[in-house]
Design a protein around this motif. Structure first.
Motif, mmCIF file in Angstrom:
data_model
loop_
_atom_site.group_PDB
_atom_site.id
_atom_site.type_symbol
_atom_site.label_atom_id
_atom_site.label_comp_id
_atom_site.label_asym_id
_atom_site.label_seq_id
_atom_site.Cartn_x
_atom_site.Cartn_y
_atom_site.Cartn_z
ATOM 1 N N CYS A 278 0.865 -1.183 0.000
ATOM 2 C CA CYS A 278 0.000 0.000 0.000
ATOM 3 C C CYS A 278 0.905 1.238 0.000
ATOM 4 C CB CYS A 278 -0.889 -0.025 1.232
ATOM 5 S SG CYS A 278 -1.833 1.482 1.461
ATOM 6 N N CYS B 277 0.388 3.943 3.184
ATOM 7 C CA CYS B 277 1.011 3.699 4.492
ATOM 8 C C CYS B 277 2.358 3.019 4.338
ATOM 9 C CB CYS B 277 0.082 2.838 5.354
ATOM 10 S SG CYS B 277 -0.205 1.205 4.654
ATOM 11 N N GLY C 169 0.308 -0.439 7.182
ATOM 12 C CA GLY C 169 -1.086 -0.668 7.586
ATOM 13 C C GLY C 169 -1.575 0.351 8.600
ATOM 14 N N CYS D 248 -4.654 2.276 8.404
ATOM 15 C CA CYS D 248 -4.661 2.951 7.108
ATOM 16 C C CYS D 248 -6.003 2.728 6.401
ATOM 17 C CB CYS D 248 -3.518 2.388 6.257
ATOM 18 S SG CYS D 248 -3.556 2.950 4.551
ATOM 19 N N CYS E 140 -5.817 0.722 2.724
ATOM 20 C CA CYS E 140 -5.639 -0.734 2.659
ATOM 21 C C CYS E 140 -6.338 -1.436 3.820
ATOM 22 C CB CYS E 140 -4.156 -1.093 2.669
ATOM 23 S SG CYS E 140 -3.331 -0.670 4.219
HETATM 24 ZN ZN LIG Z 1 -2.227 1.235 3.730
#
Ligand SMILES: [Zn+2]
Ligand SMILES: [Zn+2]
Length: 357
Positions: free
Chosen positions: A153, A156, A160, A172, A175
């Motif tokens: 992602c 982030c 996460g 995040c 995601c």
């Molecule tokens: Zn993310």
């Protein structure tokens, strides 16, 4: 993002009809119309607000969408982005919107298991083949093709965790805290994270089980999405009809046809039991409707170790309806011999009828 409640803006109720909303809009529009309020900035702002509210609530389709999305509704008809939703999540909303589809628990399942009456006697373990949804065996439920279908992602950088100012979210929004986004779906589960499977499962059936009884097999319903817990499997018992026995609780009932001669003379008769057959003595002078009881030959009593109900044999004297000349002659001979002494009930009945004139 729309913040004002359009219903409040027009001073109408959520249940108001389009006509009522139209009347409210006309009244307010006339009042705040810029032509009537020259150089009044507040009136102009109100007028724009009223018009925006009318454009949405006056259109049944837009109104329905607004009712669904509430504060997330945008006049241009675009659905809110995950970031926008993320910004406004609260704990309360979280329970409605915040659950990721891939952490949903699995559904409970029902399965009907038909057993023979004989199987009720012993109970035991039964194998059932249950079609159910299981976590995808190719992607492990994360929905991405394991062969290059996921990518870190960017928002982030794979952590996460929420980046920047976030009021309510720690994870995040892009995601959903997973640290990666799916760029190509797993084709085995078509990106759902689960697929169908026919599983052979063991079910423990207690002795004495009855139709309609529910046996719970924990965690053997559909598996969940992502970290979601599995549902339970409910096995609903159905006992098949038996050609000889009917059931009343733990007791069994069986019709026992005997001949006229057996009824009058008495006889040894082979009768069925759940385990096989046995011989009983039908006493001389047995009438239709008499019940002969075989104690302990019924079904197991639930929760009473080793104890069983009874088998009730209901006697039905079978009267022949077609007689040969020889049989008729024999029976007439018997009738001549058997008078009131042989049939006391019939004799009394006749006396009672005669007494009535
Ligand atoms: Zn993310
Ligand atoms: Zn998959």
């Amino acid at each position: 993002m729309a913040r004002r409640d359009y219903y409040n803006v027009l001073g109408v109720k959520k249940a108001s009809s389009t006509d009522e909303i139209k009347r409210a809009f006309r009244g307010l529009a006339l009042k705040y119309h810029p032509d009537r309020n020259p150089d009044d900035v507040e009136a102009e702002r109100r007028f724009r607000e009223i018009t925006e509210a009318w454009e949405v609530l006056g259109d049944p389709q837009k109104r329905a969408q607004y009712d669904r999305l509430g504060g997330f509704y945008k006049p241009n008809g675009q659905p809110p982005s995950p970031d926008e939703l993320g910004e406004y999540f609260t704990e309360a909303l979280g329970s409605i919107f915040g659950k990721r589809a891939d952490n949903q628990p699995g559904e409970d399942l029902r399965y009907t298991l038909t057993l023979e009456l004989e199987q009720v006697l012993t109970g035991g373990e039964h194998s059932v083949t249950v079609p159910r949804q299981i976590r995808c065996t190719r992607c492990g439920g994360d929905t991405a093709d394991p062969d290059g279908g996921r990518k870190d992602c960017e928002a982030c950088e794979g952590s996460g965790k929420a980046v920047g100012r976030r009021l309510f979210r720690q994870t995040c929004a892009r995601c959903d805290g997973r640290g990666f986004v799916v760029v190509r779906k797993c084709d085995k589960c078509e990106g759902s994270g689960r697929h169908g499977s026919e599983d052979v499962l063991k079910v423990k059936v207690p002795a004495g089980v009855a139709t309609g009884q529910k046996l719970k097999v924990r965690a053997k319903g559909n598996e969940g999405f992502g970290d979601g817990t599995p549902g339970d499997l409910y096995v609903i018992v159905n006992i098949a009809d038996h050609p000889l026995f009917s059931r009343r609780g733990a007791d069994l009932i069986c019709e026992l046809p005997i001949t006229f001669a057996e009824a009058a003379l008495g006889a040894e008769v082979r009768v069925p039991t759940l385990e096989g057959a046995t011989t009983i003595r039908v006493p001389a002078g047995t009438s239709s409707g008499k019940v002969l009881r075989l104690s302990g030959q019924g079904l197991p009593l639930p929760k009473q170790q080793g104890r069983r109900g009874d088998l009730h044999l209901q006697v039905v004297v079978e009267i022949p309806d077609q007689l040969s000349a020889e049989q008729r002659a024999a029976l007439l001979g018997f009738a001549d011999l058997a008078g009131a002494d042989a049939h006391p009930k019939r004799a009394e009945f006749d006396r009672n009828v005669q007494g009535r004139g």
